[in-house]
Design a protein around this motif. Structure first.
Motif, short mmCIF file in Angstrom:
data_model
loop_
_atom_site.label_atom_id
_atom_site.label_comp_id
_atom_site.label_asym_id
_atom_site.label_seq_id
_atom_site.Cartn_x
_atom_site.Cartn_y
_atom_site.Cartn_z
N CYS A 107 6.96 41.48 32.88
CA CYS A 107 5.90 42.13 32.09
C CYS A 107 4.55 41.96 32.77
O CYS A 107 4.23 40.88 33.26
CB CYS A 107 5.81 41.50 30.70
SG CYS A 107 7.24 41.76 29.66
N HIS A 143 0.48 43.52 32.02
CA HIS A 143 -0.50 44.41 31.38
C HIS A 143 -1.87 44.02 31.93
O HIS A 143 -2.31 42.88 31.76
CB HIS A 143 -0.51 44.22 29.87
CG HIS A 143 0.83 44.37 29.22
ND1 HIS A 143 1.31 45.59 28.80
CD2 HIS A 143 1.81 43.47 28.93
CE1 HIS A 143 2.51 45.43 28.26
NE2 HIS A 143 2.83 44.15 28.33
N ASN A 144 -2.54 44.96 32.57
CA ASN A 144 -3.83 44.60 33.15
C ASN A 144 -4.62 45.84 33.52
O ASN A 144 -4.06 46.91 33.74
CB ASN A 144 -3.64 43.73 34.40
CG ASN A 144 -4.88 42.91 34.73
OD1 ASN A 144 -5.80 42.82 33.92
ND2 ASN A 144 -4.91 42.34 35.91
N THR A 147 -0.11 54.09 30.71
CA THR A 147 -1.51 53.83 31.04
C THR A 147 -2.42 54.19 29.87
O THR A 147 -2.11 55.04 29.04
CB THR A 147 -1.96 54.65 32.26
OG1 THR A 147 -1.85 56.05 31.97
CG2 THR A 147 -1.12 54.32 33.48
N ARG A 195 0.23 49.30 31.72
CA ARG A 195 1.18 48.47 30.99
C ARG A 195 2.55 48.69 31.65
O ARG A 195 3.08 49.79 31.63
CB ARG A 195 1.19 48.83 29.51
CG ARG A 195 -0.21 48.80 28.91
CD ARG A 195 -0.21 48.54 27.43
NE ARG A 195 -1.57 48.48 26.91
CZ ARG A 195 -2.38 47.43 26.96
NH1 ARG A 195 -1.95 46.32 27.55
NH2 ARG A 195 -3.59 47.46 26.46
N HIS A 204 2.54 42.73 24.72
CA HIS A 204 1.26 42.31 25.29
C HIS A 204 1.16 40.80 25.43
O HIS A 204 0.46 40.29 26.30
CB HIS A 204 0.09 42.79 24.41
CG HIS A 204 -0.15 44.26 24.49
ND1 HIS A 204 -1.28 44.86 23.98
CD2 HIS A 204 0.60 45.26 25.01
CE1 HIS A 204 -1.20 46.16 24.18
NE2 HIS A 204 -0.07 46.43 24.80
N THR A 237 3.43 37.72 29.91
CA THR A 237 3.06 38.08 31.28
C THR A 237 4.04 37.40 32.23
O THR A 237 4.37 36.23 32.05
CB THR A 237 1.63 37.61 31.62
OG1 THR A 237 0.71 38.26 30.74
CG2 THR A 237 1.27 37.97 33.05
#
Length: 271
Positions: A20, A22-23, A43, A85, A119, A122
């Motif tokens: 995963c 998300h950034n 996105t 994402r 979310h 990570t």
């Protein structure tokens, strides 16, 4: 975590994990790379172009892209502020055929909620982490079932050097009314030879290619610019608004006005 470590090295470090990330992009583009895992890409805050060796894909708001395992690709966001994402899944020979084809699909509310739930994670999620792994693995299993409608938001890339010059010219002059015979002559072709080259090199006719190119540009303008639908139609070469709207619906699946509403709803959902 540097872009190179994340995009090229870290994803495949563990064969059976789901990865995963998300950034915010923070970069103008991600250079060409590939990974053994399949990639779910969504996105926010802009649009993204994804280029493979064979096609150029346009990923708009409220849609996701599935990138099949091993597919070489580069990522080009509309701005460094775009939020990506990503979920990377191990793909096995016994998996559904869906996972072995690169495609773009609308995101429904169920998928959006599940994605927002990820979310909190990570990096690698191992099978031993029963709770997290079960949730993201269910996400993978759902994809073929809820993604039966794909959008033709891609264009083949010309391999022939002379044809590539023609396609670049078309892209840079979309507002013009092209006469095929004049276009062919201007680039040193006979109309018949250029027509054959489009079909042979790109697998589609000149009209099919030009229409798809105009619709992709229209999508970009509708998402990024504060232009009216009439102004967008004019910028991509349509003097008739009904013709533009009908063509847009035929290719994208909804009318331009409906697409704008979808984008506005997506913005509220992600705020």
């Amino acid at each position: 975590m540097t872009g190179e470590k994340y995009y090229i090295t870290d994803v495949d470090k563990k064969e059976d994990s789901i990865y995963c990330y998300h950034n915010q992009m923070g970069e103008k583009f991600i250079p060409s790379h590939h990974h053994k895992k399949g990639q779910f890409l969504y996105t926010e805050g802009g649009v993204v172009f994804v280029k493979t060796q064979e096609k150029s894909y346009f990923l708009p708001a409220r849609h996701y892209m599935w990138i099949a395992p091993g597919v070489e690709h580069s990522i080009h966001p509309s701005s460094p502020e775009v939020i990506m994402r990503n979920l990377y899944f191990p793909i096995y020979a016994t998996d559904d055929a869906f996972y072995f084809n690169t495609s773009i699909h609308p995101v429904n509310d169920l998928l959006l909620e599940l994605m927002l739930f990820t979310h909190r994670w990570t990096g690698h999620i191992d099978p031993q982490d029963r709770t997290a792994y079960t949730i993201v693995d269910a996400f993978k299993v759902l994809l073929p079932q809820i993604s039966n409608f794909s959008l033709p938001l891609s264009l083949p890339l010309a391999k022939n050097k002379r044809l590539k010059e023609v396609t670049v010219y078309l892209e840079e002059n979309l507002g013009k009314d092209f006469l095929f015979n004049d276009l062919a002559t201007g680039f040193g072709f006979s109309p018949r030879s250029l027509s054959r080259l489009f079909q042979k090199d790109l697998g589609m006719s000149f009209i099919q290619y030009l229409t798809a190119l105009r619709m992709l540009k229209a999508l970009q303008l509708l998402l990024e610019k504060s232009l009216s639908i009439n102004e967008v139609a004019s910028k991509v070469g349509y003097s008739s608004l009904p013709t533009f709207s009908n063509t847009f619906q035929k290719i994208i699946g909804v009318r331009p006005s409906e697409y704008i509403k979808m984008n506005m709803m997506s913005g509220r959902d992600n705020s």
